[in-house]
Scaffold this motif. Structure first.
Motif, PDB file in Angstrom:
ATOM      1  N   LEU A 148     -50.937  36.498  -8.577  1.00 37.00           N
ATOM      2  CA  LEU A 148     -52.256  37.367  -8.590  1.00 37.00           C
ATOM      3  C   LEU A 148     -51.931  38.540  -9.611  1.00 37.00           C
ATOM      4  CD1 LEU A 148     -54.148  37.380  -5.533  1.00 37.00           C
ATOM      5  CD2 LEU A 148     -54.700  36.006  -7.179  1.00 37.00           C
ATOM      6  N   SER A 155     -55.432  39.108 -17.740  1.00 34.39           N
ATOM      7  CA  SER A 155     -56.926  39.255 -17.706  1.00 34.39           C
ATOM      8  C   SER A 155     -57.391  40.632 -18.100  1.00 34.39           C
ATOM      9  CB  SER A 155     -57.505  39.009 -16.455  1.00 34.39           C
ATOM     10  OG  SER A 155     -57.268  37.712 -15.937  1.00 34.39           O
ATOM     11  N   VAL A 175     -65.080  36.841 -15.846  1.00 37.05           N
ATOM     12  CA  VAL A 175     -64.592  37.024 -14.428  1.00 37.05           C
ATOM     13  C   VAL A 175     -64.717  35.547 -13.652  1.00 37.05           C
ATOM     14  CG1 VAL A 175     -65.416  38.002 -12.279  1.00 37.05           C
ATOM     15  CG2 VAL A 175     -64.980  39.375 -14.066  1.00 37.05           C
ATOM     16  N   ALA A 176     -65.785  34.660 -13.940  1.00 39.80           N
ATOM     17  CA  ALA A 176     -65.978  33.470 -13.514  1.00 39.80           C
ATOM     18  C   ALA A 176     -64.917  32.542 -13.820  1.00 39.80           C
ATOM     19  CB  ALA A 176     -67.291  32.754 -14.080  1.00 39.80           C
ATOM     20  N   ILE A 179     -61.822  33.570 -11.611  1.00 40.87           N
ATOM     21  CA  ILE A 179     -62.074  33.205 -10.110  1.00 40.87           C
ATOM     22  C   ILE A 179     -61.856  31.701  -9.977  1.00 40.87           C
ATOM     23  CG2 ILE A 179     -63.881  33.050  -8.331  1.00 40.87           C
ATOM     24  CD1 ILE A 179     -64.953  35.686  -9.439  1.00 40.87           C
ATOM     25  N   VAL A 182     -58.328  31.034 -10.218  1.00 39.34           N
ATOM     26  CA  VAL A 182     -57.431  31.633  -9.144  1.00 39.34           C
ATOM     27  C   VAL A 182     -57.469  30.569  -8.109  1.00 39.34           C
ATOM     28  CG1 VAL A 182     -57.448  33.257  -7.382  1.00 39.34           C
ATOM     29  CG2 VAL A 182     -57.431  33.918  -9.666  1.00 39.34           C
ATOM     30  N   PHE A 183     -58.770  30.115  -7.807  1.00 41.29           N
ATOM     31  CA  PHE A 183     -58.915  29.155  -6.506  1.00 41.29           C
ATOM     32  C   PHE A 183     -58.102  27.859  -6.721  1.00 41.29           C
ATOM     33  CE2 PHE A 183     -62.881  31.209  -5.497  1.00 41.29           C
ATOM     34  CZ  PHE A 183     -62.955  31.282  -4.062  1.00 41.29           C
ATOM     35  N   LEU A 192     -57.319  35.225  -0.592  1.00 42.92           N
ATOM     36  CA  LEU A 192     -58.727  34.926  -1.142  1.00 42.92           C
ATOM     37  C   LEU A 192     -59.665  35.513  -0.295  1.00 42.92           C
ATOM     38  CD1 LEU A 192     -58.084  31.695  -2.979  1.00 42.92           C
ATOM     39  CD2 LEU A 192     -57.755  33.926  -4.046  1.00 42.92           C
ATOM     40  N   PHE A 196     -62.442  38.153  -1.835  1.00 41.85           N
ATOM     41  CA  PHE A 196     -63.704  37.956  -2.285  1.00 41.85           C
ATOM     42  C   PHE A 196     -64.751  38.420  -1.415  1.00 41.85           C
ATOM     43  CE2 PHE A 196     -61.147  34.584  -4.784  1.00 41.85           C
ATOM     44  CZ  PHE A 196     -61.525  35.158  -5.951  1.00 41.85           C
ATOM     45  N   VAL A 199     -65.435  42.018  -2.434  1.00 42.74           N
ATOM     46  CA  VAL A 199     -66.102  41.989  -3.826  1.00 42.74           C
ATOM     47  C   VAL A 199     -67.644  41.581  -3.336  1.00 42.74           C
ATOM     48  CG1 VAL A 199     -66.586  41.115  -5.781  1.00 42.74           C
ATOM     49  CG2 VAL A 199     -64.225  41.443  -4.838  1.00 42.74           C
ATOM     50  N   SER A 327     -65.464  26.269 -15.011  1.00 42.32           N
ATOM     51  CA  SER A 327     -66.058  27.528 -14.412  1.00 42.32           C
ATOM     52  C   SER A 327     -66.767  28.329 -15.633  1.00 42.32           C
ATOM     53  CB  SER A 327     -64.830  28.605 -14.292  1.00 42.32           C
ATOM     54  OG  SER A 327     -63.948  27.664 -13.233  1.00 42.32           O
TER      55      SER A 327
END
Length: 389
Positions: A148, A155, A175-176, A179, A182-183, A192, A196, A199, A327
């Motif tokens: 991460l 990023s 950001v999308a 995310i 990352v998933f 996670l 999330f 957030v 994404s």
């Protein structure tokens, strides 16, 4: 000869067909937008057609010259070039509507480097995740936090540069993408879920404070004009001739189309930027609920085909790329259509392949070029029978 035949059948014609069909719908919608809103004097249709040709050429270059090894090698170089372009636009870029996001390129109009950076960011993140997971086969909380951190370092630079423009819509797309990747990176849910969840709670709290206690946010340093994006979304009727006008007209235009639409050029409600960010209001108004559903279905078919490529090839690096592209497309579609019907706040995000804009078109074609390259250049051992996926 046999090798060329095997390469030919590995071209993903379904993705190419969907891309071109969406572009044709875009050209029709842009033409209709000019009929509905006759204030446009530029030949948007011709310029969009030129950008389609240019973007198609870029796709062929990516597919033919960037195989697995070259993509791995080029990932960080392209990422660096993208960041340099973002720095350049801050220095010599053109400012529009308070955002310095474009570089003039003569008769072709302008280039928005942040659109290209979306593909470069996907490629760089895929490289980071693949290198980490290849080095560390087992996942622990410590190693996942390291991953991460690496993703965050990659990023933060483009996010900061786009924030300086500023361009909220592009930041949200970044950001999308982050995310989504990352998933699929394998990071444990122990990390996670709390991240999330925090957030989501923070975002909900901010929206609540904007609507019901803006004075508290002003004490924290926020300015009243920064609340308008939220208030014009949730309460557009309070300012029908100002900040709420765009959304109200968009919903009226889409609603007027009812089931089958008003027909080409018969939409009576003119909307600013109806050829760009609000192109879906043209689709809904002229082609109705049926036309809007067909368009949405085509996007989800495209996403399905990309997921199919990722699953069938089974190469992690390509899977990460496909996830990033999915994404990006999914967020663009949901946010753009959502904002035109009042479900989501207005952020200035185009509808990929349909909205007018050469940079958006080029960026979308580049992203799908990476997916087509995965299909075309995947080792034959990873392909199904007779080299097909």
């Amino acid at each position: 000869m046999a090798r060329k035949r095997r390469k030919a059948i590995r071209v993903d014609y379904s993705i190419i067909f969907l891309m071109m069909l969406l572009c044709i719908i875009g050209l029709v919608a842009i033409y209709v937008a000019g009929l509905v809103n006759n204030q446009y004097t530029n030949n948007f249709l011709l310029q969009q057609s030129i950008w389609i040709v240019i973007s198609t050429g870029v796709v062929f270059v990516i597919v033919l010259f960037f195989d697995y090894d070259r993509l791995q090698w080029a990932a960080y170089y392209l990422y660096g070039i993208g960041n340099l372009l973002l720095i350049l636009v801050l220095i010599v870029g053109d400012e529009r509507k308070g955002s310095k996001s474009w570089i003039g390129i003569g008769s072709l109009g302008s280039l928005q480097p942040s659109e290209l950076m979306k593909s470069f960011l996907i490629l760089a993140l895929a490289k980071v995740i693949w290198d980490h997971n290849k080095k560390y086969q087992l996942h622990t909380v410590k190693l996942d936090l390291q991953l991460l951190l690496k993703i965050g370092i990659i990023s933060i630079i483009p996010l900061a540069l786009v924030a300086l423009q500023p361009d909220l819509g592009t930041i949200l797309v970044f950001v999308a993408i982050i995310i989504g990747m990352v998933f699929i990176s394998g990071v444990t849910w122990k990390i996670l879920v709390p991240v999330f969840s925090s957030v989501a709670v923070l975002g909900g709290t901010l929206i609540y404070l904007v609507m019901y206690n803006p004075a508290f946010l002003q004490k924290l340093g926020f300015k009243p004009y920064q609340f308008k994006r939220i208030t014009s979304w949730l309460r557009p009727e309070e300012d029908p001739l100002g900040d709420g006008m765009q959304l109200l007209r968009s919903m009226q235009a889409i609603g007027s189309g009812q089931l089958q639409g008003n027909g080409i050029g018969n939409q009576a409600i003119a909307i600013p930027e109806n050829h760009n960010d609000f192109i879906f209001s043209i689709v809904g108004g002229n082609f109705g609920f049926v036309g809007g559903c067909v368009l949405i279905m085509l996007y989800f078919l495209l996403i399905y085909q990309i997921i199919r490529v990722a699953l069938d090839i089974g190469i992690p690096f390509y899977s990460y790329i496909c996830t990033g592209v999915c994404s990006m497309i999914l967020f663009h579609v949901l946010e753009n259509i959502g904002m035109t019907i009042g479900l989501l706040p207005i952020t200035g995000i185009p509808l990929l392949f349909v909205s007018y804009g050469g940079s958006s078109l080029l960026g979308a074609f580049m992203a799908l070029g990476l997916v087509l390259s995965a299909r075309y250049n995947a080792p034959e051992v990873n392909l199904g029978k007779e080299g097909q996926i």
